[in-house]
Design a protein around this motif. Structure first.
Motif, PDB file in Angstrom:
ATOM      1  N   ALA A 319      49.792  40.446  34.299  1.00  0.00           N
ATOM      2  CA  ALA A 319      48.775  41.487  34.099  1.00  0.00           C
ATOM      3  C   ALA A 319      47.962  41.676  35.370  1.00  0.00           C
ATOM      4  CB  ALA A 319      47.871  41.106  32.930  1.00  0.00           C
ATOM      5  N   PHE A 320      47.590  40.575  36.011  1.00  0.00           N
ATOM      6  CA  PHE A 320      46.867  40.671  37.282  1.00  0.00           C
ATOM      7  C   PHE A 320      47.762  41.268  38.379  1.00  0.00           C
ATOM      8  CE2 PHE A 320      43.846  37.973  35.215  1.00  0.00           C
ATOM      9  CZ  PHE A 320      42.652  38.183  35.883  1.00  0.00           C
ATOM     10  N   PHE A 321      49.035  40.893  38.356  1.00  0.00           N
ATOM     11  CA  PHE A 321      49.966  41.403  39.362  1.00  0.00           C
ATOM     12  C   PHE A 321      50.120  42.922  39.265  1.00  0.00           C
ATOM     13  CE2 PHE A 321      54.402  42.597  40.295  1.00  0.00           C
ATOM     14  CZ  PHE A 321      54.415  42.342  41.661  1.00  0.00           C
ATOM     15  N   PHE A 322      50.274  43.448  38.041  1.00  0.00           N
ATOM     16  CA  PHE A 322      50.394  44.898  37.870  1.00  0.00           C
ATOM     17  C   PHE A 322      49.102  45.611  38.239  1.00  0.00           C
ATOM     18  CE2 PHE A 322      53.800  43.766  34.648  1.00  0.00           C
ATOM     19  CZ  PHE A 322      54.832  44.119  35.497  1.00  0.00           C
ATOM     20  N   SER A 323      47.976  44.908  38.046  1.00  0.00           N
ATOM     21  CA  SER A 323      46.709  45.498  38.456  1.00  0.00           C
ATOM     22  C   SER A 323      46.660  45.681  39.974  1.00  0.00           C
ATOM     23  CB  SER A 323      45.554  44.617  37.999  1.00  0.00           C
ATOM     24  OG  SER A 323      44.341  45.077  38.525  1.00  0.00           O
ATOM     25  N   GLU A 324      47.226  44.723  40.693  1.00  0.00           N
ATOM     26  CA  GLU A 324      47.298  44.866  42.149  1.00  0.00           C
ATOM     27  C   GLU A 324      48.042  46.142  42.528  1.00  0.00           C
ATOM     28  OE1 GLU A 324      48.131  41.599  44.806  1.00  0.00           O
ATOM     29  OE2 GLU A 324      48.088  40.211  43.129  1.00  0.00           O
ATOM     30  N   ILE A 325      49.144  46.389  41.866  1.00  0.00           N
ATOM     31  CA  ILE A 325      49.970  47.555  42.194  1.00  0.00           C
ATOM     32  C   ILE A 325      49.262  48.854  41.821  1.00  0.00           C
ATOM     33  CG2 ILE A 325      52.157  48.712  41.693  1.00  0.00           C
ATOM     34  CD1 ILE A 325      53.359  45.946  41.171  1.00  0.00           C
ATOM     35  N   ILE A 326      48.664  48.871  40.629  1.00  0.00           N
ATOM     36  CA  ILE A 326      48.050  50.105  40.140  1.00  0.00           C
ATOM     37  C   ILE A 326      46.767  50.421  40.909  1.00  0.00           C
ATOM     38  CG2 ILE A 326      46.967  51.190  38.135  1.00  0.00           C
ATOM     39  CD1 ILE A 326      48.915  49.542  36.393  1.00  0.00           C
ATOM     40  N   ASN A 327      45.921  49.406  41.115  1.00  0.00           N
ATOM     41  CA  ASN A 327      44.633  49.626  41.754  1.00  0.00           C
ATOM     42  C   ASN A 327      44.668  49.456  43.269  1.00  0.00           C
ATOM     43  OD1 ASN A 327      42.787  49.918  39.312  1.00  0.00           O
ATOM     44  ND2 ASN A 327      43.718  47.932  38.885  1.00  0.00           N
ATOM     45  N   LYS A 328      45.820  49.016  43.787  1.00  0.00           N
ATOM     46  CA  LYS A 328      45.978  48.770  45.224  1.00  0.00           C
ATOM     47  C   LYS A 328      44.852  47.872  45.759  1.00  0.00           C
ATOM     48  CE  LYS A 328      48.459  53.090  46.099  1.00  0.00           C
ATOM     49  NZ  LYS A 328      48.529  54.323  46.902  1.00  0.00           N
ATOM     50  N   ARG A 329      44.566  46.849  44.937  1.00  0.00           N
ATOM     51  CA  ARG A 329      43.541  45.874  45.298  1.00  0.00           C
ATOM     52  C   ARG A 329      44.186  44.491  45.264  1.00  0.00           C
ATOM     53  NH1 ARG A 329      37.916  45.674  44.564  1.00  0.00           N
ATOM     54  NH2 ARG A 329      37.148  43.791  45.607  1.00  0.00           N
ATOM     55  N   ARG A 330      44.259  43.821  46.410  1.00  0.00           N
ATOM     56  CA  ARG A 330      44.981  42.566  46.502  1.00  0.00           C
ATOM     57  C   ARG A 330      44.166  41.419  45.902  1.00  0.00           C
ATOM     58  NH1 ARG A 330      49.476  45.002  46.533  1.00  0.00           N
ATOM     59  NH2 ARG A 330      49.774  46.386  48.321  1.00  0.00           N
ATOM     60  N   ILE A 331      44.865  40.549  45.195  1.00  0.00           N
ATOM     61  CA  ILE A 331      44.251  39.364  44.591  1.00  0.00           C
ATOM     62  C   ILE A 331      44.802  38.133  45.302  1.00  0.00           C
ATOM     63  CG2 ILE A 331      43.919  38.045  42.468  1.00  0.00           C
ATOM     64  CD1 ILE A 331      44.355  40.611  40.911  1.00  0.00           C
ATOM     65  N   HIS A 332      43.918  37.277  45.754  1.00  0.00           N
ATOM     66  CA  HIS A 332      44.318  36.099  46.517  1.00  0.00           C
ATOM     67  C   HIS A 332      44.928  35.043  45.590  1.00  0.00           C
ATOM     68  CE1 HIS A 332      44.011  32.624  49.227  1.00  0.00           C
ATOM     69  NE2 HIS A 332      43.989  33.534  50.211  1.00  0.00           N
ATOM     70  N   PRO A 333      45.896  34.261  46.076  1.00  0.00           N
ATOM     71  CA  PRO A 333      46.482  33.186  45.253  1.00  0.00           C
ATOM     72  C   PRO A 333      45.451  32.221  44.686  1.00  0.00           C
ATOM     73  CG  PRO A 333      47.854  33.557  47.176  1.00  0.00           C
ATOM     74  CD  PRO A 333      46.642  34.423  47.352  1.00  0.00           C
ATOM     75  N   ILE A 334      44.354  31.982  45.421  1.00  0.00           N
ATOM     76  CA  ILE A 334      43.298  31.104  44.904  1.00  0.00           C
ATOM     77  C   ILE A 334      42.706  31.683  43.620  1.00  0.00           C
ATOM     78  CG2 ILE A 334      41.002  30.156  45.354  1.00  0.00           C
ATOM     79  CD1 ILE A 334      43.189  28.754  46.882  1.00  0.00           C
TER      80      ILE A 334
END
Length: 448
Positions: A319-334
Protein backbone atom coordinates in the motif's frame (compact mmCIF):
# COMPACT_ATOMS: atom_id res chain seq x y z
CA UNK A 1 36.79 14.31 -11.08
CA UNK A 2 33.63 16.26 -11.94
CA UNK A 3 32.49 13.45 -14.27
CA UNK A 4 32.94 10.95 -11.48
CA UNK A 5 30.84 13.10 -9.13
CA UNK A 6 28.12 13.37 -11.76
CA UNK A 7 28.17 9.60 -12.22
CA UNK A 8 27.86 9.04 -8.48
CA UNK A 9 25.02 11.56 -8.32
CA UNK A 10 23.15 9.96 -11.23
CA UNK A 11 23.64 6.50 -9.74
CA UNK A 12 22.37 7.72 -6.40
CA UNK A 13 19.32 9.30 -8.05
CA UNK A 14 18.63 6.13 -10.02
CA UNK A 15 18.84 3.97 -6.90
CA UNK A 16 16.53 6.41 -5.15
CA UNK A 17 13.90 6.43 -7.92
CA UNK A 18 14.20 2.93 -9.39
CA UNK A 19 10.96 1.00 -8.98
CA UNK A 20 12.69 -2.36 -9.41
CA UNK A 21 15.25 -1.62 -6.71
CA UNK A 22 12.51 -0.34 -4.40
CA UNK A 23 10.57 -3.61 -4.81
CA UNK A 24 13.76 -5.55 -4.04
CA UNK A 25 14.47 -3.41 -0.97
CA UNK A 26 10.90 -3.81 0.30
CA UNK A 27 11.21 -7.58 -0.13
CA UNK A 28 14.48 -7.58 1.81
CA UNK A 29 12.86 -5.53 4.60
CA UNK A 30 10.00 -8.06 4.84
CA UNK A 31 12.54 -10.89 5.14
CA UNK A 32 14.42 -8.98 7.84
CA UNK A 33 11.20 -8.34 9.76
CA UNK A 34 10.58 -12.09 9.85
CA UNK A 35 13.31 -12.18 12.52
CA UNK A 36 11.36 -10.11 15.08
CA UNK A 37 8.19 -11.94 13.94
CA UNK A 38 9.78 -15.24 14.98
CA UNK A 39 10.81 -13.61 18.26
CA UNK A 40 7.16 -12.75 18.86
CA UNK A 41 6.24 -16.41 18.35
CA UNK A 42 8.97 -17.35 20.80
CA UNK A 43 7.53 -14.93 23.35
CA UNK A 44 4.10 -16.53 22.97
CA UNK A 45 5.61 -19.99 23.52
CA UNK A 46 7.47 -18.73 26.59
CA UNK A 47 4.30 -17.32 28.15
CA UNK A 48 2.43 -20.52 27.34
CA UNK A 49 5.15 -22.61 28.99
CA UNK A 50 4.98 -20.36 32.02
CA UNK A 51 1.21 -20.86 32.15
CA UNK A 52 1.65 -24.64 31.89
CA UNK A 53 4.18 -24.59 34.74
CA UNK A 54 1.78 -22.70 36.99
CA UNK A 55 -1.07 -25.08 36.10
CA UNK A 56 1.12 -28.08 36.98
CA UNK A 57 2.00 -26.51 40.34
CA UNK A 58 -1.68 -26.00 41.17
CA UNK A 59 -2.58 -29.50 39.96
CA UNK A 60 0.13 -31.11 42.08
CA UNK A 61 -1.44 -29.69 45.23
CA UNK A 62 -5.02 -30.57 44.26
CA UNK A 63 -4.72 -33.70 42.13
CA UNK A 64 -3.35 -34.31 38.65
CA UNK A 65 -5.19 -35.70 35.64
CA UNK A 66 -6.70 -39.00 36.73
CA UNK A 67 -6.87 -42.41 35.07
CA UNK A 68 -9.00 -45.01 36.85
CA UNK A 69 -8.36 -48.69 36.19
CA UNK A 70 -10.69 -51.30 37.59
CA UNK A 71 -11.82 -52.68 39.76
CA UNK A 72 -10.09 -56.00 39.10
CA UNK A 73 -9.28 -59.13 41.08
CA UNK A 74 -5.69 -60.20 41.60
CA UNK A 75 -5.13 -63.76 42.84
CA UNK A 76 -1.62 -65.13 43.57
CA UNK A 77 -0.57 -68.64 42.62
CA UNK A 78 2.57 -70.69 43.18
CA UNK A 79 4.97 -71.93 40.57
CA UNK A 80 7.55 -74.47 41.76
CA UNK A 81 11.16 -74.94 40.69
CA UNK A 82 14.37 -76.55 41.97
CA UNK A 83 17.33 -74.45 42.98
CA UNK A 84 21.02 -75.25 42.45
CA UNK A 85 21.01 -77.60 45.46
CA UNK A 86 18.00 -79.53 44.22
CA UNK A 87 15.62 -78.13 46.79
CA UNK A 88 12.06 -77.39 45.71
CA UNK A 89 11.15 -73.73 45.97
CA UNK A 90 8.31 -71.59 44.66
CA UNK A 91 7.63 -68.15 43.21
CA UNK A 92 4.43 -66.20 43.49
CA UNK A 93 2.80 -65.08 40.28
CA UNK A 94 -0.57 -63.46 39.78
CA UNK A 95 -3.81 -64.08 37.94
CA UNK A 96 -5.89 -61.04 37.01
CA UNK A 97 -9.67 -61.26 36.60
CA UNK A 98 -11.81 -58.47 35.12
CA UNK A 99 -15.51 -57.83 35.86
CA UNK A 100 -18.30 -59.36 33.82
CA UNK A 101 -20.28 -56.14 34.15
CA UNK A 102 -19.09 -52.71 35.18
CA UNK A 103 -21.38 -49.72 35.56
CA UNK A 104 -19.93 -46.30 36.47
CA UNK A 105 -21.97 -43.17 37.06
CA UNK A 106 -20.82 -39.87 38.41
CA UNK A 107 -20.94 -36.10 38.58
CA UNK A 108 -18.03 -33.75 37.99
CA UNK A 109 -17.91 -30.41 39.78
CA UNK A 110 -15.43 -28.10 38.04
CA UNK A 111 -13.56 -25.26 39.67
CA UNK A 112 -11.26 -22.61 38.20
CA UNK A 113 -8.29 -21.64 40.37
CA UNK A 114 -6.16 -18.56 39.73
CA UNK A 115 -2.54 -17.79 40.42
CA UNK A 116 -1.17 -14.45 39.26
CA UNK A 117 -2.32 -14.07 35.61
CA UNK A 118 -2.97 -17.74 35.01
CA UNK A 119 -5.89 -20.08 35.65
CA UNK A 120 -6.23 -23.83 36.03
CA UNK A 121 -9.31 -26.03 35.64
CA UNK A 122 -9.78 -28.43 38.56
CA UNK A 123 -12.59 -30.82 39.35
CA UNK A 124 -14.06 -33.00 42.03
CA UNK A 125 -15.86 -36.11 40.85
CA UNK A 126 -18.06 -38.50 42.80
CA UNK A 127 -18.27 -41.84 41.07
CA UNK A 128 -20.37 -44.89 41.89
CA UNK A 129 -19.14 -48.33 40.75
CA UNK A 130 -21.35 -51.40 40.46
CA UNK A 131 -20.79 -54.80 38.84
CA UNK A 132 -19.84 -58.40 39.33
CA UNK A 133 -17.10 -60.90 38.57
CA UNK A 134 -17.71 -64.21 36.83
CA UNK A 135 -14.76 -66.49 37.43
CA UNK A 136 -13.78 -68.86 34.61
CA UNK A 137 -13.53 -72.62 35.08
CA UNK A 138 -10.22 -73.75 36.60
CA UNK A 139 -9.43 -75.72 33.43
CA UNK A 140 -9.06 -72.45 31.50
CA UNK A 141 -6.50 -70.96 33.84
CA UNK A 142 -3.54 -73.19 32.88
CA UNK A 143 -2.66 -73.38 36.57
CA UNK A 144 -2.90 -76.32 38.99
CA UNK A 145 -6.01 -75.55 41.09
CA UNK A 146 -4.22 -76.50 44.30
CA UNK A 147 -1.56 -73.85 43.62
CA UNK A 148 -4.04 -70.98 43.42
CA UNK A 149 -4.27 -69.03 46.70
CA UNK A 150 -7.93 -68.02 46.57
CA UNK A 151 -7.79 -66.89 50.20
CA UNK A 152 -5.27 -64.21 49.17
CA UNK A 153 -7.45 -62.66 46.46
CA UNK A 154 -7.32 -58.85 46.29
CA UNK A 155 -9.89 -56.47 44.90
CA UNK A 156 -7.91 -53.59 43.40
CA UNK A 157 -8.58 -50.18 41.88
CA UNK A 158 -5.95 -48.25 39.95
CA UNK A 159 -5.76 -44.47 40.56
CA UNK A 160 -2.91 -42.52 38.98
CA UNK A 161 -2.71 -39.70 41.54
CA UNK A 162 -3.51 -40.86 45.06
CA UNK A 163 -3.39 -37.29 46.40
CA UNK A 164 -6.77 -36.72 44.79
CA UNK A 165 -8.64 -39.21 47.05
CA UNK A 166 -10.93 -37.16 49.33
CA UNK A 167 -12.79 -39.77 51.38
CA UNK A 168 -12.29 -43.26 52.71
CA UNK A 169 -13.07 -45.93 50.10
CA UNK A 170 -15.34 -48.72 51.37
CA UNK A 171 -15.55 -51.66 48.98
CA UNK A 172 -18.64 -53.87 49.24
CA UNK A 173 -17.95 -57.37 47.88
CA UNK A 174 -20.41 -60.27 48.15
CA UNK A 175 -22.31 -58.40 50.84
CA UNK A 176 -19.26 -57.72 53.01
CA UNK A 177 -17.67 -54.27 53.36
CA UNK A 178 -13.90 -53.77 53.26
CA UNK A 179 -11.82 -50.66 53.83
CA UNK A 180 -9.45 -50.08 50.92
CA UNK A 181 -5.75 -49.74 51.70
CA UNK A 182 -3.11 -47.87 49.68
CA UNK A 183 -0.98 -49.90 47.31
CA UNK A 184 -1.50 -52.70 44.79
CA UNK A 185 -0.30 -56.30 44.86
CA UNK A 186 1.38 -55.80 41.48
CA UNK A 187 1.77 -53.06 38.91
CA UNK A 188 0.73 -55.32 36.05
CA UNK A 189 -2.45 -53.30 35.34
CA UNK A 190 -1.86 -49.98 37.11
CA UNK A 191 1.07 -48.16 38.66
CA UNK A 192 -0.74 -46.92 41.79
CA UNK A 193 -4.04 -47.46 43.53
CA UNK A 194 -5.87 -49.09 46.43
CA UNK A 195 -6.70 -52.70 47.24
CA UNK A 196 -8.08 -55.02 49.89
CA UNK A 197 -8.21 -58.76 50.60
CA UNK A 198 -11.69 -60.16 49.93
CA UNK A 199 -13.44 -63.40 50.86
CA UNK A 200 -15.28 -65.57 49.99
CA UNK A 201 -14.41 -65.97 46.31
CA UNK A 202 -15.73 -68.82 44.18
CA UNK A 203 -16.90 -69.63 40.69
CA UNK A 204 -20.44 -70.24 41.97
CA UNK A 205 -20.89 -66.92 43.80
CA UNK A 206 -22.09 -63.76 42.07
CA UNK A 207 -19.02 -61.90 43.30
CA UNK A 208 -20.91 -58.61 43.18
CA UNK A 209 -19.20 -55.38 44.16
CA UNK A 210 -20.11 -51.73 44.70
CA UNK A 211 -18.36 -48.67 46.10
CA UNK A 212 -18.18 -44.89 45.86
CA UNK A 213 -15.13 -42.82 44.93
CA UNK A 214 -14.67 -39.15 45.81
CA UNK A 215 -11.74 -37.96 43.74
CA UNK A 216 -10.04 -34.66 42.92
CA UNK A 217 -8.26 -34.10 39.62
CA UNK A 218 -7.34 -31.48 37.07
CA UNK A 219 -8.46 -30.93 33.48
CA UNK A 220 -8.85 -34.57 32.40
CA UNK A 221 -10.25 -37.87 33.62
CA UNK A 222 -9.88 -41.25 31.87
CA UNK A 223 -11.41 -44.65 32.53
CA UNK A 224 -10.25 -48.12 31.49
CA UNK A 225 -13.08 -50.37 30.17
CA UNK A 226 -12.23 -53.47 32.20
CA UNK A 227 -15.75 -54.91 32.17
CA UNK A 228 -16.93 -57.48 29.66
CA UNK A 229 -19.62 -54.84 29.31
CA UNK A 230 -18.65 -51.38 30.57
CA UNK A 231 -21.21 -48.58 30.80
CA UNK A 232 -20.38 -45.06 31.98
CA UNK A 233 -22.54 -42.01 32.54
CA UNK A 234 -20.95 -38.66 33.39
CA UNK A 235 -22.62 -35.31 34.06
CA UNK A 236 -21.15 -31.89 34.79
CA UNK A 237 -22.07 -28.18 34.63
CA UNK A 238 -18.93 -27.50 32.52
CA UNK A 239 -20.07 -26.18 29.10
CA UNK A 240 -17.03 -27.10 26.97
CA UNK A 241 -15.88 -30.73 27.36
CA UNK A 242 -13.58 -32.48 24.92
CA UNK A 243 -14.32 -36.20 24.63
CA UNK A 244 -11.19 -38.15 23.79
CA UNK A 245 -9.41 -41.46 24.13
CA UNK A 246 -10.11 -44.80 22.48
CA UNK A 247 -13.92 -44.50 22.61
CA UNK A 248 -16.35 -41.62 22.12
CA UNK A 249 -19.71 -41.40 23.93
CA UNK A 250 -22.59 -43.24 22.30
CA UNK A 251 -24.83 -40.34 23.32
CA UNK A 252 -23.99 -36.87 24.59
CA UNK A 253 -25.74 -33.59 25.29
CA UNK A 254 -23.69 -30.40 25.58
CA UNK A 255 -25.14 -26.98 26.34
CA UNK A 256 -24.28 -23.79 28.19
CA UNK A 257 -25.63 -25.43 31.35
CA UNK A 258 -23.24 -28.40 31.12
CA UNK A 259 -23.06 -31.84 29.56
CA UNK A 260 -24.23 -35.42 29.93
CA UNK A 261 -22.34 -38.26 28.23
CA UNK A 262 -22.88 -42.02 28.05
CA UNK A 263 -20.37 -44.65 26.96
CA UNK A 264 -20.82 -48.37 26.33
CA UNK A 265 -17.77 -50.53 25.61
CA UNK A 266 -17.71 -54.28 25.04
CA UNK A 267 -14.78 -56.60 25.68
CA UNK A 268 -14.73 -57.22 21.92
CA UNK A 269 -13.83 -53.55 21.40
CA UNK A 270 -10.49 -53.76 23.19
CA UNK A 271 -7.31 -55.78 22.83
CA UNK A 272 -7.13 -57.72 26.12
CA UNK A 273 -9.15 -60.63 27.55
CA UNK A 274 -11.09 -61.03 30.79
CA UNK A 275 -8.30 -62.87 32.63
CA UNK A 276 -4.59 -63.54 32.19
CA UNK A 277 -1.35 -64.08 34.05
CA UNK A 278 1.22 -61.41 34.90
CA UNK A 279 1.81 -58.37 32.70
CA UNK A 280 1.05 -60.02 29.37
CA UNK A 281 -1.47 -57.35 28.33
CA UNK A 282 -1.49 -53.55 28.57
CA UNK A 283 -4.83 -51.91 29.26
CA UNK A 284 -3.98 -48.18 29.05
CA UNK A 285 -4.33 -47.91 25.22
CA UNK A 286 -8.07 -48.55 25.70
CA UNK A 287 -8.56 -45.56 28.03
CA UNK A 288 -11.35 -43.11 27.25
CA UNK A 289 -12.70 -40.04 28.96
CA UNK A 290 -12.99 -36.30 28.72
CA UNK A 291 -11.10 -33.06 29.22
CA UNK A 292 -12.48 -29.83 30.64
CA UNK A 293 -11.05 -27.36 28.16
CA UNK A 294 -10.81 -23.59 28.41
CA UNK A 295 -12.40 -22.16 25.27
CA UNK A 296 -10.55 -18.84 25.64
CA UNK A 297 -7.01 -20.12 25.28
CA UNK A 298 -5.27 -16.81 24.62
CA UNK A 299 -1.92 -18.40 23.81
CA UNK A 300 -3.35 -20.70 21.17
CA UNK A 301 -5.17 -17.75 19.60
CA UNK A 302 -2.05 -15.57 19.77
CA UNK A 303 -0.05 -18.29 18.02
CA UNK A 304 -2.63 -18.42 15.24
CA UNK A 305 -2.51 -14.62 14.98
CA UNK A 306 1.27 -14.56 14.59
CA UNK A 307 1.04 -16.86 11.55
CA UNK A 308 -0.56 -13.98 9.61
CA UNK A 309 2.25 -11.48 10.35
CA UNK A 310 3.80 -11.87 6.88
CA UNK A 311 0.46 -11.19 5.18
CA UNK A 312 0.01 -7.93 7.11
CA UNK A 313 3.54 -6.80 6.31
CA UNK A 314 3.19 -7.56 2.60
CA UNK A 315 -0.14 -5.80 2.08
CA UNK A 316 0.77 -2.77 4.22
CA UNK A 317 4.13 -2.33 2.49
CA UNK A 318 2.58 -2.63 -0.94
CA UNK A 319 0.00 0.00 0.00
CA UNK A 320 2.85 2.37 0.81
CA UNK A 321 4.67 1.31 -2.35
CA UNK A 322 1.68 2.13 -4.59
CA UNK A 323 1.37 5.44 -2.80
CA UNK A 324 4.91 6.26 -3.89
CA UNK A 325 3.94 5.65 -7.51
CA UNK A 326 0.63 7.50 -7.39
CA UNK A 327 1.78 10.50 -5.34
CA UNK A 328 5.34 10.54 -6.70
CA UNK A 329 6.55 10.93 -3.13
CA UNK A 330 9.46 8.68 -2.15
CA UNK A 331 9.36 6.78 1.14
CA UNK A 332 12.67 5.90 2.77
CA UNK A 333 13.39 2.26 3.78
CA UNK A 334 13.71 3.43 7.40
CA UNK A 335 10.10 4.60 7.22
CA UNK A 336 9.07 1.19 5.85
CA UNK A 337 10.95 -0.40 8.75
CA UNK A 338 9.13 1.73 11.33
CA UNK A 339 5.77 0.78 9.81
CA UNK A 340 6.75 -2.89 9.87
CA UNK A 341 7.71 -2.70 13.55
CA UNK A 342 4.35 -1.08 14.32
CA UNK A 343 2.58 -3.99 12.58
CA UNK A 344 4.55 -6.52 14.66
CA UNK A 345 3.89 -4.70 17.93
CA UNK A 346 0.22 -5.58 17.41
CA UNK A 347 0.90 -9.24 18.30
CA UNK A 348 2.76 -8.53 21.53
CA UNK A 349 0.11 -5.94 22.44
CA UNK A 350 -2.69 -8.50 22.01
CA UNK A 351 -0.77 -11.07 24.07
CA UNK A 352 0.02 -8.73 26.96
CA UNK A 353 -3.47 -7.17 27.14
CA UNK A 354 -5.31 -10.52 26.86
CA UNK A 355 -3.61 -11.72 30.05
CA UNK A 356 -5.57 -9.03 31.93
CA UNK A 357 -8.75 -8.46 29.89
CA UNK A 358 -10.93 -10.63 27.60
CA UNK A 359 -9.18 -11.64 24.38
CA UNK A 360 -11.71 -10.06 22.01
CA UNK A 361 -11.45 -6.70 23.78
CA UNK A 362 -7.64 -6.93 23.74
CA UNK A 363 -7.76 -7.65 20.02
CA UNK A 364 -10.01 -4.64 19.28
CA UNK A 365 -7.90 -2.25 21.36
CA UNK A 366 -4.63 -3.48 19.81
CA UNK A 367 -5.95 -3.39 16.24
CA UNK A 368 -7.40 0.10 16.74
CA UNK A 369 -4.18 1.43 18.26
CA UNK A 370 -1.95 0.06 15.48
CA UNK A 371 -4.35 1.25 12.76
CA UNK A 372 -4.36 4.80 14.17
CA UNK A 373 -0.58 4.76 14.59
CA UNK A 374 0.22 3.54 11.07
CA UNK A 375 -2.41 5.65 9.29
CA UNK A 376 -1.35 8.74 11.25
CA UNK A 377 2.27 8.12 10.33
CA UNK A 378 1.23 7.66 6.68
CA UNK A 379 -0.50 11.04 6.72
CA UNK A 380 2.58 12.64 8.30
CA UNK A 381 5.09 11.37 5.72
CA UNK A 382 2.89 11.66 2.59
CA UNK A 383 0.76 14.67 3.58
CA UNK A 384 -2.20 13.10 1.81
CA UNK A 385 -5.38 12.51 3.81
CA UNK A 386 -6.83 10.15 1.19
CA UNK A 387 -3.77 7.93 1.43
CA UNK A 388 -3.97 7.90 5.25
CA UNK A 389 -7.64 6.93 5.07
CA UNK A 390 -6.78 4.22 2.53
CA UNK A 391 -4.16 2.77 4.89
CA UNK A 392 -6.65 2.89 7.77
CA UNK A 393 -9.24 1.12 5.61
CA UNK A 394 -6.82 -1.58 4.48
CA UNK A 395 -5.68 -2.34 8.04
CA UNK A 396 -9.27 -2.29 9.32
CA UNK A 397 -10.33 -4.77 6.66
CA UNK A 398 -7.34 -7.02 7.37
CA UNK A 399 -7.89 -6.98 11.14
CA UNK A 400 -11.63 -7.66 10.75
CA UNK A 401 -10.87 -10.48 8.34
CA UNK A 402 -8.34 -12.00 10.76
CA UNK A 403 -10.80 -11.71 13.65
CA UNK A 404 -13.41 -13.64 11.69
CA UNK A 405 -10.85 -16.32 10.81
CA UNK A 406 -10.04 -16.75 14.54
CA UNK A 407 -13.69 -17.30 15.40
CA UNK A 408 -14.30 -19.89 12.65
CA UNK A 409 -11.69 -22.50 13.57
CA UNK A 410 -13.18 -25.28 11.45
CA UNK A 411 -13.28 -23.06 8.36
CA UNK A 412 -10.08 -21.08 8.98
CA UNK A 413 -8.10 -22.66 6.13
CA UNK A 414 -10.73 -22.26 3.41
CA UNK A 415 -11.67 -18.76 4.61
CA UNK A 416 -8.02 -17.75 4.69
CA UNK A 417 -7.36 -19.09 1.19
CA UNK A 418 -10.45 -17.43 -0.30
CA UNK A 419 -9.65 -14.16 1.48
CA UNK A 420 -6.11 -14.07 0.12
CA UNK A 421 -7.42 -14.81 -3.37
CA UNK A 422 -9.91 -11.94 -3.15
CA UNK A 423 -7.26 -9.51 -1.88
CA UNK A 424 -4.85 -10.53 -4.63
CA UNK A 425 -7.61 -10.10 -7.22
CA UNK A 426 -8.31 -6.58 -5.93
CA UNK A 427 -4.62 -5.66 -6.14
CA UNK A 428 -4.44 -7.00 -9.69
CA UNK A 429 -7.58 -5.05 -10.62
CA UNK A 430 -6.33 -1.74 -9.18
CA UNK A 431 -2.91 -2.04 -10.86
CA UNK A 432 -4.11 -3.48 -14.17
CA UNK A 433 -3.55 -0.23 -16.14
CA UNK A 434 -0.20 0.71 -14.66
CA UNK A 435 2.58 0.60 -17.26
CA UNK A 436 5.49 -0.50 -15.11
CA UNK A 437 8.02 0.03 -17.93
CA UNK A 438 6.83 3.61 -18.30
CA UNK A 439 7.00 4.17 -14.57
CA UNK A 440 10.55 2.81 -14.55
CA UNK A 441 11.48 5.01 -17.53
CA UNK A 442 10.07 8.13 -15.85
CA UNK A 443 12.01 7.30 -12.71
CA UNK A 444 15.17 6.92 -14.80
CA UNK A 445 14.56 10.26 -16.54
CA UNK A 446 13.95 11.97 -13.20
CA UNK A 447 17.23 10.61 -11.97
CA UNK A 448 19.25 12.17 -14.80
Amino acid sequence: MENQLDLVKKTSQYIKRSITLKIISVGILILLLLIPASMVKGLIRERQQRRDTVVREISQKWGDSQTITGPFLTVPFKTYYKDDRGKTRFNLKYLHFLPETLDISGDMTPEVRYRSLFEAVLYNTRLTFNGNFKLPPASQLNVEPKNILWNKACLSLGITDMRGIREKIVLAFNGVEYNANPGLKTTDLAGAGVSTLVQPLSAQASNAFSFDLNLNGSEQIDLIPVGETTTVRMTSPWPSPSFNGAFLPVTREVSKEGFTADWKVLHLNRNFPQFWQGSKYKVTPSAFGLELIMTADIYQKSTRLAKYAVMFLVFTFFAFFFSEIINKRRIHPIQYLLVGMAILIFYTLVLSLSEYIPFNLAYILSAGSVTLLVSGYAWAIISNSKFALTIAGILSILYCYLFIVLQLEDYALILGSVGLLVILALVMYVTRKIDWYEVEAVAREDGK
